[in-house]
Design a protein around this motif. Structure first.
Motif, PDB file in Angstrom:
ATOM      1  N   ALA A 141     -12.248  -5.438  10.181  1.00  0.00           N
ATOM      2  CA  ALA A 141     -11.032  -6.249  10.284  1.00  0.00           C
ATOM      3  C   ALA A 141      -9.817  -5.410  10.645  1.00  0.00           C
ATOM      4  O   ALA A 141      -8.823  -5.938  11.161  1.00  0.00           O
ATOM      5  CB  ALA A 141     -10.788  -6.996   8.973  1.00  0.00           C
ATOM      6  N   SER A 142      -9.868  -4.105  10.396  1.00  0.00           N
ATOM      7  CA  SER A 142      -8.749  -3.218  10.723  1.00  0.00           C
ATOM      8  C   SER A 142      -8.699  -2.843  12.200  1.00  0.00           C
ATOM      9  O   SER A 142      -7.682  -2.324  12.667  1.00  0.00           O
ATOM     10  CB  SER A 142      -8.839  -1.932   9.895  1.00  0.00           C
ATOM     11  N   HIS A 143      -9.775  -3.079  12.904  1.00  0.00           N
ATOM     12  CA  HIS A 143      -9.789  -2.787  14.343  1.00  0.00           C
ATOM     13  C   HIS A 143      -8.742  -3.686  15.010  1.00  0.00           C
ATOM     14  O   HIS A 143      -8.650  -4.880  14.699  1.00  0.00           O
ATOM     15  CB  HIS A 143     -11.178  -3.057  14.925  1.00  0.00           C
ATOM     16  N   PRO A 144      -7.940  -3.157  15.922  1.00  0.00           N
ATOM     17  CA  PRO A 144      -6.858  -3.944  16.513  1.00  0.00           C
ATOM     18  C   PRO A 144      -7.300  -5.289  17.120  1.00  0.00           C
ATOM     19  O   PRO A 144      -6.615  -6.296  16.939  1.00  0.00           O
ATOM     20  CB  PRO A 144      -6.279  -3.028  17.592  1.00  0.00           C
ATOM     21  N   LEU A 145      -8.420  -5.312  17.799  1.00  0.00           N
ATOM     22  CA  LEU A 145      -8.878  -6.574  18.401  1.00  0.00           C
ATOM     23  C   LEU A 145      -9.283  -7.576  17.323  1.00  0.00           C
ATOM     24  O   LEU A 145      -8.906  -8.752  17.383  1.00  0.00           O
ATOM     25  CB  LEU A 145     -10.039  -6.309  19.360  1.00  0.00           C
ATOM     26  N   ALA A 146     -10.014  -7.111  16.314  1.00  0.00           N
ATOM     27  CA  ALA A 146     -10.414  -7.994  15.215  1.00  0.00           C
ATOM     28  C   ALA A 146      -9.186  -8.478  14.456  1.00  0.00           C
ATOM     29  O   ALA A 146      -9.081  -9.657  14.109  1.00  0.00           O
ATOM     30  CB  ALA A 146     -11.374  -7.269  14.282  1.00  0.00           C
ATOM     31  N   GLU A 147      -8.245  -7.568  14.209  1.00  0.00           N
ATOM     32  CA  GLU A 147      -7.032  -7.943  13.473  1.00  0.00           C
ATOM     33  C   GLU A 147      -6.228  -8.992  14.235  1.00  0.00           C
ATOM     34  O   GLU A 147      -5.677  -9.915  13.642  1.00  0.00           O
ATOM     35  CB  GLU A 147      -6.180  -6.707  13.198  1.00  0.00           C
ATOM     36  N   PHE A 148      -6.187  -8.872  15.562  1.00  0.00           N
ATOM     37  CA  PHE A 148      -5.484  -9.851  16.386  1.00  0.00           C
ATOM     38  C   PHE A 148      -6.072 -11.252  16.177  1.00  0.00           C
ATOM     39  O   PHE A 148      -5.350 -12.219  15.943  1.00  0.00           O
ATOM     40  CB  PHE A 148      -5.562  -9.454  17.864  1.00  0.00           C
ATOM     41  N   PHE A 149      -7.401 -11.362  16.260  1.00  0.00           N
ATOM     42  CA  PHE A 149      -8.047 -12.674  16.108  1.00  0.00           C
ATOM     43  C   PHE A 149      -7.971 -13.182  14.673  1.00  0.00           C
ATOM     44  O   PHE A 149      -7.775 -14.383  14.447  1.00  0.00           O
ATOM     45  CB  PHE A 149      -9.495 -12.627  16.598  1.00  0.00           C
ATOM     46  N   LEU A 150      -8.097 -12.291  13.697  1.00  0.00           N
ATOM     47  CA  LEU A 150      -7.974 -12.714  12.305  1.00  0.00           C
ATOM     48  C   LEU A 150      -6.560 -13.195  11.994  1.00  0.00           C
ATOM     49  O   LEU A 150      -6.377 -14.167  11.253  1.00  0.00           O
ATOM     50  CB  LEU A 150      -8.369 -11.573  11.367  1.00  0.00           C
ATOM     51  N   GLU A 151      -5.566 -12.527  12.548  1.00  0.00           N
ATOM     52  CA  GLU A 151      -4.176 -12.957  12.342  1.00  0.00           C
ATOM     53  C   GLU A 151      -3.955 -14.331  12.963  1.00  0.00           C
ATOM     54  O   GLU A 151      -3.303 -15.190  12.374  1.00  0.00           O
ATOM     55  CB  GLU A 151      -3.200 -11.933  12.917  1.00  0.00           C
ATOM     56  N   TRP A 152      -4.505 -14.533  14.152  1.00  0.00           N
ATOM     57  CA  TRP A 152      -4.396 -15.849  14.806  1.00  0.00           C
ATOM     58  C   TRP A 152      -5.039 -16.922  13.925  1.00  0.00           C
ATOM     59  O   TRP A 152      -4.440 -17.976  13.689  1.00  0.00           O
ATOM     60  CB  TRP A 152      -5.068 -15.801  16.180  1.00  0.00           C
ATOM     61  N   ALA A 153      -6.250 -16.655  13.420  1.00  0.00           N
ATOM     62  CA  ALA A 153      -6.957 -17.620  12.574  1.00  0.00           C
ATOM     63  C   ALA A 153      -6.181 -17.882  11.284  1.00  0.00           C
ATOM     64  O   ALA A 153      -6.095 -19.024  10.817  1.00  0.00           O
ATOM     65  CB  ALA A 153      -8.360 -17.115  12.262  1.00  0.00           C
ATOM     66  N   TYR A 154      -5.585 -16.834  10.712  1.00  0.00           N
ATOM     67  CA  TYR A 154      -4.811 -16.998   9.483  1.00  0.00           C
ATOM     68  C   TYR A 154      -3.582 -17.871   9.730  1.00  0.00           C
ATOM     69  O   TYR A 154      -3.248 -18.739   8.923  1.00  0.00           O
ATOM     70  CB  TYR A 154      -4.406 -15.620   8.945  1.00  0.00           C
ATOM     71  N   ARG A 155      -2.916 -17.670  10.850  1.00  0.00           N
ATOM     72  CA  ARG A 155      -1.746 -18.495  11.180  1.00  0.00           C
ATOM     73  C   ARG A 155      -2.132 -19.963  11.384  1.00  0.00           C
ATOM     74  O   ARG A 155      -1.391 -20.863  10.983  1.00  0.00           O
ATOM     75  CB  ARG A 155      -1.038 -17.959  12.414  1.00  0.00           C
ATOM     76  N   VAL A 156      -3.286 -20.207  11.993  1.00  0.00           N
ATOM     77  CA  VAL A 156      -3.781 -21.584  12.149  1.00  0.00           C
ATOM     78  C   VAL A 156      -4.049 -22.172  10.765  1.00  0.00           C
ATOM     79  O   VAL A 156      -3.643 -23.295  10.464  1.00  0.00           O
ATOM     80  CB  VAL A 156      -5.043 -21.629  13.037  1.00  0.00           C
ATOM     81  N   SER A 193       0.856  -1.182   0.000  1.00  0.00           N
ATOM     82  CA  SER A 193       0.000   0.000   0.000  1.00  0.00           C
ATOM     83  C   SER A 193       0.894   1.235   0.000  1.00  0.00           C
ATOM     84  O   SER A 193       1.795   1.331   0.834  1.00  0.00           O
ATOM     85  CB  SER A 193      -0.879  -0.001   1.252  1.00  0.00           C
ATOM     86  N   PRO A 194       0.653   2.177  -0.917  1.00  0.00           N
ATOM     87  CA  PRO A 194       1.479   3.386  -0.920  1.00  0.00           C
ATOM     88  C   PRO A 194       1.442   4.137   0.411  1.00  0.00           C
ATOM     89  O   PRO A 194       2.441   4.719   0.827  1.00  0.00           O
ATOM     90  CB  PRO A 194       0.869   4.230  -2.039  1.00  0.00           C
ATOM     91  N   SER A 195       0.309   4.084   1.097  1.00  0.00           N
ATOM     92  CA  SER A 195       0.203   4.833   2.354  1.00  0.00           C
ATOM     93  C   SER A 195       0.717   4.050   3.561  1.00  0.00           C
ATOM     94  O   SER A 195       1.242   4.635   4.500  1.00  0.00           O
ATOM     95  CB  SER A 195      -1.244   5.254   2.602  1.00  0.00           C
ATOM     96  N   ALA A 196       0.576   2.714   3.537  1.00  0.00           N
ATOM     97  CA  ALA A 196       0.945   1.909   4.708  1.00  0.00           C
ATOM     98  C   ALA A 196       2.185   1.048   4.486  1.00  0.00           C
ATOM     99  O   ALA A 196       2.688   0.443   5.423  1.00  0.00           O
ATOM    100  CB  ALA A 196      -0.219   1.017   5.115  1.00  0.00           C
ATOM    101  N   GLY A 197       2.660   0.960   3.265  1.00  0.00           N
ATOM    102  CA  GLY A 197       3.818   0.118   2.975  1.00  0.00           C
ATOM    103  C   GLY A 197       3.423  -1.334   2.776  1.00  0.00           C
ATOM    104  O   GLY A 197       2.308  -1.636   2.346  1.00  0.00           O
ATOM    105  N   LEU A 198       4.311  -2.235   3.106  1.00  0.00           N
ATOM    106  CA  LEU A 198       4.085  -3.656   2.914  1.00  0.00           C
ATOM    107  C   LEU A 198       3.256  -4.201   4.071  1.00  0.00           C
ATOM    108  O   LEU A 198       3.647  -4.090   5.230  1.00  0.00           O
ATOM    109  CB  LEU A 198       5.429  -4.392   2.827  1.00  0.00           C
ATOM    110  N   LEU A 199       2.124  -4.802   3.745  1.00  0.00           N
ATOM    111  CA  LEU A 199       1.239  -5.398   4.748  1.00  0.00           C
ATOM    112  C   LEU A 199       1.221  -6.897   4.541  1.00  0.00           C
ATOM    113  O   LEU A 199       1.347  -7.388   3.426  1.00  0.00           O
ATOM    114  CB  LEU A 199      -0.182  -4.840   4.607  1.00  0.00           C
ATOM    115  N   SER A 200       1.032  -7.635   5.625  1.00  0.00           N
ATOM    116  CA  SER A 200       1.051  -9.085   5.565  1.00  0.00           C
ATOM    117  C   SER A 200      -0.079  -9.660   6.410  1.00  0.00           C
ATOM    118  O   SER A 200      -0.500  -9.063   7.399  1.00  0.00           O
ATOM    119  CB  SER A 200       2.402  -9.583   6.102  1.00  0.00           C
ATOM    120  N   GLY A 201      -0.556 -10.833   6.021  1.00  0.00           N
ATOM    121  CA  GLY A 201      -1.556 -11.542   6.816  1.00  0.00           C
ATOM    122  C   GLY A 201      -2.873 -10.806   6.915  1.00  0.00           C
ATOM    123  O   GLY A 201      -3.398 -10.281   5.935  1.00  0.00           O
ATOM    124  N   ALA A 202      -3.434 -10.767   8.132  1.00  0.00           N
ATOM    125  CA  ALA A 202      -4.753 -10.170   8.361  1.00  0.00           C
ATOM    126  C   ALA A 202      -4.791  -8.706   7.941  1.00  0.00           C
ATOM    127  O   ALA A 202      -5.793  -8.245   7.382  1.00  0.00           O
ATOM    128  CB  ALA A 202      -5.142 -10.314   9.831  1.00  0.00           C
TER     129      ALA A 202
END
Length: 93
Positions: A55-70, A26-35
């Motif tokens: 999904a951008s909310h920190p709590l939602a992103e935390f759980f989505l990242e966990w689910a993605y890693r699983v 993303s030009p504004s955020a740089g390289l993003l990965s996962g959730a």
């Protein structure tokens, strides 16, 4: 196509890392990965923007990242299952 050796990748991202996880630049955020990368894409898709915002909310992103890693742990087995079912051809397309 990051699998193609001639594709140039953003600085700091190796080919094996690019193939292992979902990445978006993303030009504004740089390289993003996962959730965070999924949320960024969803924000730009018609009809998916609200999911991206949630999904951008920190709590939602935390759980989505966990689910993605699983999911990533089981992805090789899922690919094998789909290849036996005929959903994925031997060429991967």
């Amino acid at each position: 196509d990051v699998a193609d050796a001639v594709t140039s990748l953003p600085g700091g991202l190796g080919r094996s890392a690019a193939l292992a996880r979902f990445h978006v630049f993303s030009p504004s955020a740089g390289l993003l990965s996962g959730a965070a990368a999924f949320a960024a894409v969803w924000k730009r898709l018609p009809g998916w923007k609200m999911l991206g915002v949630i999904a951008s909310h920190p709590l939602a992103e935390f759980f989505l990242e966990w689910a993605y890693r699983v999911f990533l742990r089981f992805r090789p087995f899922i690919v094998v299952l789909f290849s036996f079912s005929g959903v994925v051809s031997s060429s991967g397309r």
